[in-house]
Motif scaffolding. Sequence first.
Motif, PDB file in Angstrom:
ATOM      1  N   ALA A  11      -5.742 -13.714   0.609  1.00 17.18           N
ATOM      2  CA  ALA A  11      -4.903 -13.374   1.765  1.00 17.18           C
ATOM      3  C   ALA A  11      -3.742 -12.505   1.293  1.00 17.18           C
ATOM      4  O   ALA A  11      -3.082 -12.816   0.301  1.00 17.18           O
ATOM      5  N   LEU A  12      -3.511 -11.411   1.996  1.00 18.17           N
ATOM      6  CA  LEU A  12      -2.430 -10.492   1.647  1.00 18.17           C
ATOM      7  C   LEU A  12      -1.274 -10.629   2.621  1.00 18.17           C
ATOM      8  O   LEU A  12      -1.462 -10.997   3.791  1.00 18.17           O
ATOM      9  N   LEU A  13      -0.076 -10.321   2.147  1.00 20.31           N
ATOM     10  CA  LEU A  13       1.074 -10.289   3.045  1.00 20.31           C
ATOM     11  C   LEU A  13       0.927  -9.135   4.032  1.00 20.31           C
ATOM     12  O   LEU A  13       0.365  -8.091   3.713  1.00 20.31           O
ATOM     13  N   GLY A  14       1.446  -9.327   5.227  1.00 24.83           N
ATOM     14  CA  GLY A  14       1.347  -8.289   6.243  1.00 24.83           C
ATOM     15  C   GLY A  14      -0.031  -8.288   6.882  1.00 24.83           C
ATOM     16  O   GLY A  14      -0.805  -9.241   6.774  1.00 24.83           O
ATOM     17  N   LEU A  70     -11.052  -8.506   8.441  1.00 25.11           N
ATOM     18  CA  LEU A  70     -10.421  -9.742   7.969  1.00 25.11           C
ATOM     19  C   LEU A  70      -8.939  -9.517   7.691  1.00 25.11           C
ATOM     20  O   LEU A  70      -8.105 -10.405   7.933  1.00 25.11           O
ATOM     21  N   ASP A  71      -8.608  -8.330   7.204  1.00 29.96           N
ATOM     22  CA  ASP A  71      -7.200  -8.014   6.908  1.00 29.96           C
ATOM     23  C   ASP A  71      -6.371  -7.841   8.171  1.00 29.96           C
ATOM     24  O   ASP A  71      -5.140  -7.876   8.125  1.00 29.96           O
ATOM     25  N   THR A  72      -7.025  -7.659   9.314  1.00 36.04           N
ATOM     26  CA  THR A  72      -6.298  -7.619  10.592  1.00 36.04           C
ATOM     27  C   THR A  72      -6.193  -9.014  11.203  1.00 36.04           C
ATOM     28  O   THR A  72      -5.789  -9.152  12.363  1.00 36.04           O
ATOM     29  N   LYS A  73      -6.584 -10.035  10.405  1.00 34.16           N
ATOM     30  CA  LYS A  73      -6.499 -11.461  10.799  1.00 34.16           C
ATOM     31  C   LYS A  73      -7.520 -11.817  11.881  1.00 34.16           C
ATOM     32  O   LYS A  73      -7.327 -12.752  12.641  1.00 34.16           O
ATOM     33  N   ARG A  74      -8.601 -11.060  11.933  1.00 34.38           N
ATOM     34  CA  ARG A  74      -9.700 -11.401  12.831  1.00 34.38           C
ATOM     35  C   ARG A  74     -10.746 -12.226  12.086  1.00 34.38           C
ATOM     36  O   ARG A  74     -10.849 -12.171  10.860  1.00 34.38           O
ATOM     37  N   GLN A  75     -11.562 -12.933  12.842  1.00 30.16           N
ATOM     38  CA  GLN A  75     -12.781 -13.494  12.313  1.00 30.16           C
ATOM     39  C   GLN A  75     -13.878 -12.430  12.440  1.00 30.16           C
ATOM     40  O   GLN A  75     -13.788 -11.526  13.262  1.00 30.16           O
ATOM     41  N   VAL A  76     -14.898 -12.555  11.607  1.00 29.96           N
ATOM     42  CA  VAL A  76     -16.007 -11.610  11.646  1.00 29.96           C
ATOM     43  C   VAL A  76     -17.304 -12.386  11.828  1.00 29.96           C
ATOM     44  O   VAL A  76     -17.590 -13.324  11.086  1.00 29.96           O
ATOM     45  N   HIS A  77     -18.068 -12.000  12.830  1.00 32.51           N
ATOM     46  CA  HIS A  77     -19.389 -12.576  13.071  1.00 32.51           C
ATOM     47  C   HIS A  77     -20.404 -11.518  12.652  1.00 32.51           C
ATOM     48  O   HIS A  77     -20.621 -10.530  13.357  1.00 32.51           O
ATOM     49  N   TYR A  78     -21.003 -11.738  11.485  1.00 29.81           N
ATOM     50  CA  TYR A  78     -21.880 -10.749  10.857  1.00 29.81           C
ATOM     51  C   TYR A  78     -23.304 -11.293  10.827  1.00 29.81           C
ATOM     52  O   TYR A  78     -23.552 -12.412  10.382  1.00 29.81           O
ATOM     53  N   VAL A  79     -24.242 -10.474  11.304  1.00 25.43           N
ATOM     54  CA  VAL A  79     -25.651 -10.848  11.346  1.00 25.43           C
ATOM     55  C   VAL A  79     -26.469  -9.791  10.609  1.00 25.43           C
ATOM     56  O   VAL A  79     -26.239  -8.591  10.757  1.00 25.43           O
ATOM     57  N   GLN A  80     -27.409 -10.259   9.806  1.00 24.08           N
ATOM     58  CA  GLN A  80     -28.309  -9.351   9.082  1.00 24.08           C
ATOM     59  C   GLN A  80     -29.722  -9.932   9.116  1.00 24.08           C
ATOM     60  O   GLN A  80     -29.899 -11.150   9.073  1.00 24.08           O
ATOM     61  N   ASN A  81     -30.706  -9.064   9.205  1.00 21.70           N
ATOM     62  CA  ASN A  81     -32.098  -9.507   9.228  1.00 21.70           C
ATOM     63  C   ASN A  81     -32.776  -9.248   7.890  1.00 21.70           C
ATOM     64  O   ASN A  81     -32.248  -8.555   7.018  1.00 21.70           O
ATOM     65  N   ASP A 348       4.400  -7.255 -15.804  1.00 21.57           N
ATOM     66  CA  ASP A 348       5.138  -6.638 -14.710  1.00 21.57           C
ATOM     67  C   ASP A 348       4.684  -5.191 -14.571  1.00 21.57           C
ATOM     68  O   ASP A 348       3.853  -4.712 -15.332  1.00 21.57           O
ATOM     69  N   GLY A 349       5.245  -4.496 -13.559  1.00 23.65           N
ATOM     70  CA  GLY A 349       4.807  -3.129 -13.342  1.00 23.65           C
ATOM     71  C   GLY A 349       5.574  -2.472 -12.220  1.00 23.65           C
ATOM     72  O   GLY A 349       6.512  -3.060 -11.649  1.00 23.65           O
ATOM     73  N   PRO A 350       5.198  -1.243 -11.845  1.00 26.90           N
ATOM     74  CA  PRO A 350       5.849  -0.554 -10.735  1.00 26.90           C
ATOM     75  C   PRO A 350       5.624  -1.330  -9.429  1.00 26.90           C
ATOM     76  O   PRO A 350       4.606  -2.014  -9.271  1.00 26.90           O
ATOM     77  N   PRO A 351       6.550  -1.227  -8.474  1.00 27.55           N
ATOM     78  CA  PRO A 351       6.358  -1.906  -7.185  1.00 27.55           C
ATOM     79  C   PRO A 351       5.018  -1.527  -6.550  1.00 27.55           C
ATOM     80  O   PRO A 351       4.560  -0.389  -6.687  1.00 27.55           O
ATOM     81  N   ALA A 352       4.416  -2.490  -5.849  1.00 25.61           N
ATOM     82  CA  ALA A 352       3.055  -2.278  -5.354  1.00 25.61           C
ATOM     83  C   ALA A 352       2.946  -2.281  -3.837  1.00 25.61           C
ATOM     84  O   ALA A 352       1.850  -2.066  -3.305  1.00 25.61           O
ATOM     85  N   GLU A 353       4.036  -2.529  -3.107  1.00 29.59           N
ATOM     86  CA  GLU A 353       3.935  -2.628  -1.647  1.00 29.59           C
ATOM     87  C   GLU A 353       3.417  -1.327  -1.031  1.00 29.59           C
ATOM     88  O   GLU A 353       2.589  -1.341  -0.102  1.00 29.59           O
ATOM     89  N   THR A 354       3.899  -0.190  -1.525  1.00 34.90           N
ATOM     90  CA  THR A 354       3.436   1.089  -0.997  1.00 34.90           C
ATOM     91  C   THR A 354       1.957   1.290  -1.267  1.00 34.90           C
ATOM     92  O   THR A 354       1.209   1.820  -0.427  1.00 34.90           O
ATOM     93  N   LEU A 355       1.499   0.846  -2.439  1.00 27.68           N
ATOM     94  CA  LEU A 355       0.089   0.969  -2.778  1.00 27.68           C
ATOM     95  C   LEU A 355      -0.775   0.174  -1.802  1.00 27.68           C
ATOM     96  O   LEU A 355      -1.800   0.679  -1.320  1.00 27.68           O
ATOM     97  N   VAL A 356      -0.389  -1.040  -1.487  1.00 26.64           N
ATOM     98  CA  VAL A 356      -1.170  -1.849  -0.548  1.00 26.64           C
ATOM     99  C   VAL A 356      -1.264  -1.144   0.801  1.00 26.64           C
ATOM    100  O   VAL A 356      -2.336  -1.092   1.426  1.00 26.64           O
ATOM    101  N   ALA A 357      -0.153  -0.565   1.252  1.00 24.29           N
ATOM    102  CA  ALA A 357      -0.157   0.167   2.517  1.00 24.29           C
ATOM    103  C   ALA A 357      -1.093   1.369   2.451  1.00 24.29           C
ATOM    104  O   ALA A 357      -1.795   1.685   3.425  1.00 24.29           O
ATOM    105  N   GLU A 358      -1.110   2.060   1.300  1.00 25.04           N
ATOM    106  CA  GLU A 358      -1.985   3.221   1.144  1.00 25.04           C
ATOM    107  C   GLU A 358      -3.462   2.813   1.198  1.00 25.04           C
ATOM    108  O   GLU A 358      -4.291   3.516   1.808  1.00 25.04           O
ATOM    109  N   ILE A 359      -3.813   1.710   0.549  1.00 23.74           N
ATOM    110  CA  ILE A 359      -5.205   1.240   0.583  1.00 23.74           C
ATOM    111  C   ILE A 359      -5.601   0.891   2.009  1.00 23.74           C
ATOM    112  O   ILE A 359      -6.672   1.276   2.494  1.00 23.74           O
TER     113      ILE A 359
END
Length: 409
Positions: A11-14, A70-81, A348-359
């Motif tokens: 689960a991601l923030l935002g 899933l990242d929009t906080k929806r459930q997914v009903h996935y069907v495959q044959n 540690d490393g460079p801030p990552a919030e912008t990266l998550v938004a870009e993805i």
Amino acid sequence: MHAWPASEVPALLGQGRDLRIHDTATDGLVTLDPGPVARIYVCGITPYDATHIGHAATYNAFDLVQRVWLDTKRQVHYVQNVTDVDDPLLERAQRDNVDWVALAEQETALFREDMTALRMLPPQHYIGAVEAIPGIVPLVERLRDAGAAYELEGDIYFSVESDPNFGKVSRLDAAAMRLLSAERGGDPDRPGKKNPLDPMLWMAAREGEPSWDGGSLRRGRPGWHIECVAIALDHLGMGFDIQGGGSDLAFPHHEMGASHAQVLTGEFPMAKAYVHAGMVALHGEKMSKSKGNLVFVSTLRREGVDPAAIRLALLAHHYRADWEWTDQVLEDAVARLDRWRAAVSRPDGPPAETLVAEIREALANDLDAPAALVAVDRWAALQQERGGTDEGAPGVVSRAVDALLGVAL
């Protein structure tokens, strides 16, 4: 039939953005707003050879769809044959002198192993054609009784002229449809058909081939398209969000399936968007079971290739693009995986919030996975060049790459 185990999705923030994706039926981008439960049907394998890179690329595309939802906080009903009875399967079993049921079970099991290794999220309903037959027969009977289907020497054909919306999925003219029908399992030249494009709904029993009780139909087995229609209507209903598969399924499979469902229900359309993945080539030709020019996921895994590198090789190409598998494609993916893992292994490393938004932005924009990979590359390069002081950044990047791209670092 059971699917495969699901890997945990961090689960991601935002919250991610709604998906904007290319719809074959309109030849344009559509923004999907599925509501609290997103519904998707993806056509599965015919299990006589599994799983080549072309398969993996297709299922990777629709795995990304699930992850965006899933990242929009929806459930997914996935069907495959699983098309576990069909001419190619029977022909392969006869060629190899093996039982067709055993062959189907063996290759389906291998497909599950490959999907698990590649961290593809499983469908909630994974349905074989054979187990769907009790639901298929009544649909064929309904179409026949409504005058939308007819008998020809014991076989039952669907009349494409019974659907006023026939042709709206693939947007092809009759000549192009006829050519593709002949190439992709149809029989446009069979004498006695009302329209050369009419597809078979039910094949009367042939000597030496498996068959099932057809109710008021002759004993036989289902056609290809009605199989997916029965499964989709049973588990998703009409108007589900995405009908997915490779671009070679737009016609005839998705076109015919849509017409079957629309005539059966009187509703239009069957799916809100028809989404198709590009083809993968090897040595200049599309990977094809009939040609035998295949690279198998299971073979790569046996050779010691990290499944995460295979997945990165797929993600490096836009899902709608046709592309070619080469040794260099895999080498680049292995090198990228090494760079990313080295970058997130530091404390540690460079801030990552912008990266998550870009993805998130890249994937919401017609699943632009290559752009998402470039964004992670930039963060990894900064980490290598000068590091950073954000103690949580490597963990944020690792979780985002896992949740949104399905790559475990």
